[in-house]
Design a protein around this motif. Structure first.
Motif, PDB file in Angstrom:
ATOM      1  N   ALA A  39       0.836  -1.206   0.000  1.00 42.67           N
ATOM      2  CA  ALA A  39       0.000   0.000   0.000  1.00 42.67           C
ATOM      3  C   ALA A  39       0.871   1.256   0.000  1.00 42.67           C
ATOM      4  N   ALA A  40       1.974   1.237   0.740  1.00 42.66           N
ATOM      5  CA  ALA A  40       2.873   2.393   0.764  1.00 42.66           C
ATOM      6  C   ALA A  40       3.369   2.713  -0.641  1.00 42.66           C
ATOM      7  N   ASP A  41       3.737   1.688  -1.405  1.00 42.70           N
ATOM      8  CA  ASP A  41       4.153   1.898  -2.796  1.00 42.70           C
ATOM      9  C   ASP A  41       3.022   2.494  -3.619  1.00 42.70           C
ATOM     10  N   GLU A  42       1.853   1.888  -3.531  1.00 44.05           N
ATOM     11  CA  GLU A  42       0.717   2.305  -4.348  1.00 44.05           C
ATOM     12  C   GLU A  42       0.184   3.677  -3.965  1.00 44.05           C
ATOM     13  N   MET A  43       0.333   4.050  -2.691  1.00 40.46           N
ATOM     14  CA  MET A  43      -0.196   5.316  -2.183  1.00 40.46           C
ATOM     15  C   MET A  43       0.826   6.446  -2.237  1.00 40.46           C
ATOM     16  N   GLY A  44       2.068   6.150  -2.611  1.00 38.84           N
ATOM     17  CA  GLY A  44       3.106   7.176  -2.668  1.00 38.84           C
ATOM     18  C   GLY A  44       3.661   7.542  -1.309  1.00 38.84           C
ATOM     19  N   LEU A  45       3.619   6.626  -0.360  1.00 41.99           N
ATOM     20  CA  LEU A  45       4.065   6.900   1.004  1.00 41.99           C
ATOM     21  C   LEU A  45       5.452   6.313   1.243  1.00 41.99           C
ATOM     22  N   THR A  46       6.404   6.859   0.482  1.00 42.79           N
ATOM     23  CA  THR A  46       7.805   6.470   0.581  1.00 42.79           C
ATOM     24  C   THR A  46       8.656   7.730   0.680  1.00 42.79           C
ATOM     25  N   VAL A  47       9.833   7.580   1.262  1.00 40.67           N
ATOM     26  CA  VAL A  47      10.806   8.674   1.311  1.00 40.67           C
ATOM     27  C   VAL A  47      12.177   8.121   0.963  1.00 40.67           C
ATOM     28  N   HIS A  48      13.061   8.989   0.530  1.00 45.39           N
ATOM     29  CA  HIS A  48      14.436   8.613   0.207  1.00 45.39           C
ATOM     30  C   HIS A  48      15.322   8.871   1.418  1.00 45.39           C
ATOM     31  N   LEU A  49      16.084   7.841   1.797  1.00 45.57           N
ATOM     32  CA  LEU A  49      16.980   7.943   2.945  1.00 45.57           C
ATOM     33  C   LEU A  49      18.386   7.506   2.562  1.00 45.57           C
ATOM     34  N   CYS A  50      19.383   8.131   3.202  1.00 40.50           N
ATOM     35  CA  CYS A  50      20.747   7.632   3.047  1.00 40.50           C
ATOM     36  C   CYS A  50      20.836   6.302   3.794  1.00 40.50           C
TER      37      CYS A  50
END
Length: 97
Positions: A39-50
């Motif tokens: 769901a996180a992928d499909e809903m756009g609920l991701t962030v970029h982290l080092c």
């Protein structure tokens, strides 16, 4: 595999770490875990982290609750609380008593 949507998290960019603003090689972190990872992928609920921030988040839980709550608030601003609960089924904005 779920289709990854562009992140809707405020301020996220593939250019710098969401938590420390470091530039360089970044990893995608799913703000929702377990059964809600897709769901996180499909809903756009991701962030970029080092890599360092990503490891600290997974190993020590640093910033995990804040990112879950921010993901909920961000999604609800666009789709409402009922849509969030229907999709995710958990309220991350409630404070533990």
């Amino acid at each position: 595999m779920a289709k990854r949507q562009k992140s809707i998290m405020p301020g996220d960019t593939a250019e710098r770490c969401y938590l420390c603003s470091r530039h360089g090689r970044l990893e995608v972190h799913h703000c929702l875990h377990g059964r809600n990872r897709r769901a996180a992928d499909e809903m756009g609920l991701t962030v970029h982290l080092c890599g360092e921030c990503h490891r600290r988040l997974h190993d020590k839980g640093e910033h995990d609750r804040e990112l879950e709550a921010l993901a909920q608030v961000t999604y609800e601003e666009l789709h409402g609380h009922a849509a969030w609960m229907a999709r995710v089924g958990k309220n991350f904005t409630e404070v533990d008593g």
